[in-house]
Design a protein around this motif. Structure first.
Motif, PDB file in Angstrom:
ATOM      1  N   MET A   1       0.893  -1.033  -0.018  1.00 21.92           N
ATOM      2  CA  MET A   1       0.061   0.058   0.014  1.00 21.92           C
ATOM      3  C   MET A   1       0.822   1.340   0.113  1.00 21.92           C
ATOM      4  N   ARG A   2       0.717   2.189  -0.780  1.00 23.11           N
ATOM      5  CA  ARG A   2       1.462   3.399  -0.916  1.00 23.11           C
ATOM      6  C   ARG A   2       0.888   4.501   0.124  1.00 23.11           C
ATOM      7  N   PHE A   3       1.702   5.030   0.815  1.00 22.96           N
ATOM      8  CA  PHE A   3       1.461   6.072   1.754  1.00 22.96           C
ATOM      9  C   PHE A   3       0.986   7.363   0.889  1.00 22.96           C
ATOM     10  N   HIS A   4       0.485   8.268   1.009  1.00 27.68           N
ATOM     11  CA  HIS A   4       0.243   9.401   0.587  1.00 27.68           C
ATOM     12  C   HIS A   4       0.765  10.549   1.202  1.00 27.68           C
ATOM     13  N   LYS A   5       2.003  10.719   1.096  1.00 28.39           N
ATOM     14  CA  LYS A   5       2.927  11.579   2.079  1.00 28.39           C
ATOM     15  C   LYS A   5       2.670  13.031   2.000  1.00 28.39           C
ATOM     16  N   VAL A   6       2.476  13.549   3.060  1.00 29.46           N
ATOM     17  CA  VAL A   6       1.992  15.077   3.155  1.00 29.46           C
ATOM     18  C   VAL A   6       3.400  15.795   2.907  1.00 29.46           C
ATOM     19  N   LYS A   7       3.383  16.936   2.053  1.00 31.32           N
ATOM     20  CA  LYS A   7       4.512  17.740   1.903  1.00 31.32           C
ATOM     21  C   LYS A   7       4.230  19.062   2.571  1.00 31.32           C
ATOM     22  N   ASP A   8       2.845  19.594   2.564  1.00 31.66           N
ATOM     23  CA  ASP A   8       2.797  20.960   3.239  1.00 31.66           C
ATOM     24  C   ASP A   8       1.215  20.942   3.997  1.00 31.66           C
ATOM     25  N   VAL A   9       1.151  21.485   4.874  1.00 33.91           N
ATOM     26  CA  VAL A   9      -0.317  21.866   5.419  1.00 33.91           C
ATOM     27  C   VAL A   9      -0.469  23.457   5.941  1.00 33.91           C
ATOM     28  N   ALA A  10      -1.654  23.854   5.683  1.00 33.20           N
ATOM     29  CA  ALA A  10      -1.928  25.234   6.240  1.00 33.20           C
ATOM     30  C   ALA A  10      -3.294  25.427   6.549  1.00 33.20           C
ATOM     31  N   THR A  11      -3.618  26.285   7.488  1.00 42.50           N
ATOM     32  CA  THR A  11      -4.725  26.224   8.058  1.00 42.50           C
ATOM     33  C   THR A  11      -5.668  27.277   7.093  1.00 42.50           C
ATOM     34  N   GLN A  12      -7.044  27.133   7.057  1.00 46.75           N
ATOM     35  CA  GLN A  12      -7.915  27.978   6.573  1.00 46.75           C
ATOM     36  C   GLN A  12      -8.733  28.508   7.640  1.00 46.75           C
ATOM     37  N   GLU A  13      -9.940  29.231   7.198  1.00 49.86           N
ATOM     38  CA  GLU A  13     -11.049  29.589   8.056  1.00 49.86           C
ATOM     39  C   GLU A  13     -12.006  28.420   8.391  1.00 49.86           C
ATOM     40  N   ASP A  14     -12.496  28.557   9.384  1.00 46.30           N
ATOM     41  CA  ASP A  14     -13.591  27.591   9.727  1.00 46.30           C
ATOM     42  C   ASP A  14     -12.925  26.364  10.174  1.00 46.30           C
ATOM     43  N   LYS A  15     -11.851  25.981  10.767  1.00 47.83           N
ATOM     44  CA  LYS A  15     -11.293  24.808  11.148  1.00 47.83           C
ATOM     45  C   LYS A  15     -10.887  23.592  10.004  1.00 47.83           C
ATOM     46  N   LYS A  16     -10.448  24.449   8.812  1.00 45.89           N
ATOM     47  CA  LYS A  16     -10.255  23.376   7.764  1.00 45.89           C
ATOM     48  C   LYS A  16      -8.728  23.624   7.488  1.00 45.89           C
ATOM     49  N   LEU A  17      -8.165  22.628   6.694  1.00 45.37           N
ATOM     50  CA  LEU A  17      -6.850  22.422   6.510  1.00 45.37           C
ATOM     51  C   LEU A  17      -6.692  22.498   4.962  1.00 45.37           C
ATOM     52  N   THR A  18      -5.613  23.005   4.420  1.00 44.69           N
ATOM     53  CA  THR A  18      -5.180  22.835   3.077  1.00 44.69           C
ATOM     54  C   THR A  18      -3.991  21.872   3.104  1.00 44.69           C
ATOM     55  N   VAL A  19      -4.186  20.850   2.479  1.00 46.64           N
ATOM     56  CA  VAL A  19      -3.103  19.734   2.744  1.00 46.64           C
ATOM     57  C   VAL A  19      -2.312  19.300   1.395  1.00 46.64           C
ATOM     58  N   VAL A  20      -1.122  19.537   1.237  1.00 40.91           N
ATOM     59  CA  VAL A  20      -0.605  19.117   0.044  1.00 40.91           C
ATOM     60  C   VAL A  20       0.147  17.859   0.024  1.00 40.91           C
ATOM     61  N   PHE A  21      -0.162  17.025  -0.913  1.00 40.43           N
ATOM     62  CA  PHE A  21       0.803  15.676  -0.938  1.00 40.43           C
ATOM     63  C   PHE A  21       1.797  15.676  -1.932  1.00 40.43           C
ATOM     64  N   ALA A  22       2.646  14.757  -1.502  1.00 39.17           N
ATOM     65  CA  ALA A  22       3.829  14.587  -2.461  1.00 39.17           C
ATOM     66  C   ALA A  22       3.555  14.198  -4.037  1.00 39.17           C
ATOM     67  N   ASN A  23       2.417  13.845  -4.184  1.00 40.08           N
ATOM     68  CA  ASN A  23       2.116  13.407  -5.589  1.00 40.08           C
ATOM     69  C   ASN A  23       1.604  14.665  -6.136  1.00 40.08           C
ATOM     70  N   GLY A  24       1.388  15.998  -5.866  1.00 45.50           N
ATOM     71  CA  GLY A  24       0.999  17.026  -6.184  1.00 45.50           C
ATOM     72  C   GLY A  24      -0.523  17.332  -6.122  1.00 45.50           C
ATOM     73  N   THR A  25      -1.218  16.385  -5.581  1.00 43.64           N
ATOM     74  CA  THR A  25      -2.575  16.703  -4.961  1.00 43.64           C
ATOM     75  C   THR A  25      -2.861  17.727  -3.895  1.00 43.64           C
ATOM     76  N   THR A  26      -3.755  18.230  -3.921  1.00 42.19           N
ATOM     77  CA  THR A  26      -4.169  19.457  -2.804  1.00 42.19           C
ATOM     78  C   THR A  26      -5.534  18.933  -2.432  1.00 42.19           C
ATOM     79  N   LYS A  27      -5.658  18.720  -0.982  1.00 39.82           N
ATOM     80  CA  LYS A  27      -7.147  18.239  -0.506  1.00 39.82           C
ATOM     81  C   LYS A  27      -7.258  19.397   0.542  1.00 39.82           C
ATOM     82  N   THR A  28      -8.576  19.557   0.783  1.00 45.48           N
ATOM     83  CA  THR A  28      -9.077  20.539   2.181  1.00 45.48           C
ATOM     84  C   THR A  28      -9.670  19.291   3.030  1.00 45.48           C
TER      85      THR A  28
END
Length: 145
Positions: A1-28
């Motif tokens: 199983m592949r880990f989706h490694k996290v490269k960066d994280v930043a906070t947003q309004e309303d207790k949400k996070l922006t998470v950037v993964f090593a494969n170039g995908t960004t998720k909230t």
């Protein structure tokens, strides 16, 4: 199983996070449901603590303190993919890890014009970035762990 490694994280309004993964995908990722269900996460109502989030060593998740953390799988599986202008851009170091290649192989691919500088890849300072599309075109799918 592949880990989706996290490269960066930043906070947003309303207790949400922006998470950037090593494969170039960004998720909230919305932390509020965890705060409602699990008492330990209620400490994140403190804005100073919430904004102290960082990527844990190795990129296997994120941490706030010794008691509060989230795994990369939780963030990947329950985050909502977000479109950004940087989607699909991967550093050479991450691409070499994901595809099992050396960075020198990627630099050679540019010199042989298999990966086109300025189109498929670009150098910023000392760091090269390449599109996931170019990597898949030249090398197929990333190797599974």
């Amino acid at each position: 199983m592949r880990f989706h490694k996290v490269k960066d994280v930043a906070t947003q309004e309303d207790k949400k996070l922006t998470v950037v993964f090593a494969n170039g995908t960004t998720k909230t990722y919305d932390v509020k449901p965890l705060m409602e269900r699990f008492p330990v996460f209620r400490d994140l109502e403190d804005e100073t603590l919430f904004s102290a989030v960082e990527v844990d060593q190795g990129g296997y998740g994120i941490v706030w303190n010794d008691d509060i953390d989230l795994s990369c799988d939780e963030l990947w599986n329950n985050g909502v993919e977000t479109t950004t202008p940087f989607d699909g851009l991967i550093s050479f170091s991450d691409a070499s890890e994901l595809w099992g290649l050396s960075e020198s192989t990627l630099r050679k691919a540019i010199s042989y014009r298999k990966i086109i500088s300025g189109v498929d890849a670009r150098k910023y300072g000392k760091q090269w970035v390449v599109t996931a599309e170019a990597m898949q075109r030249e090398y197929g799918a990333p190797i599974p762990d």
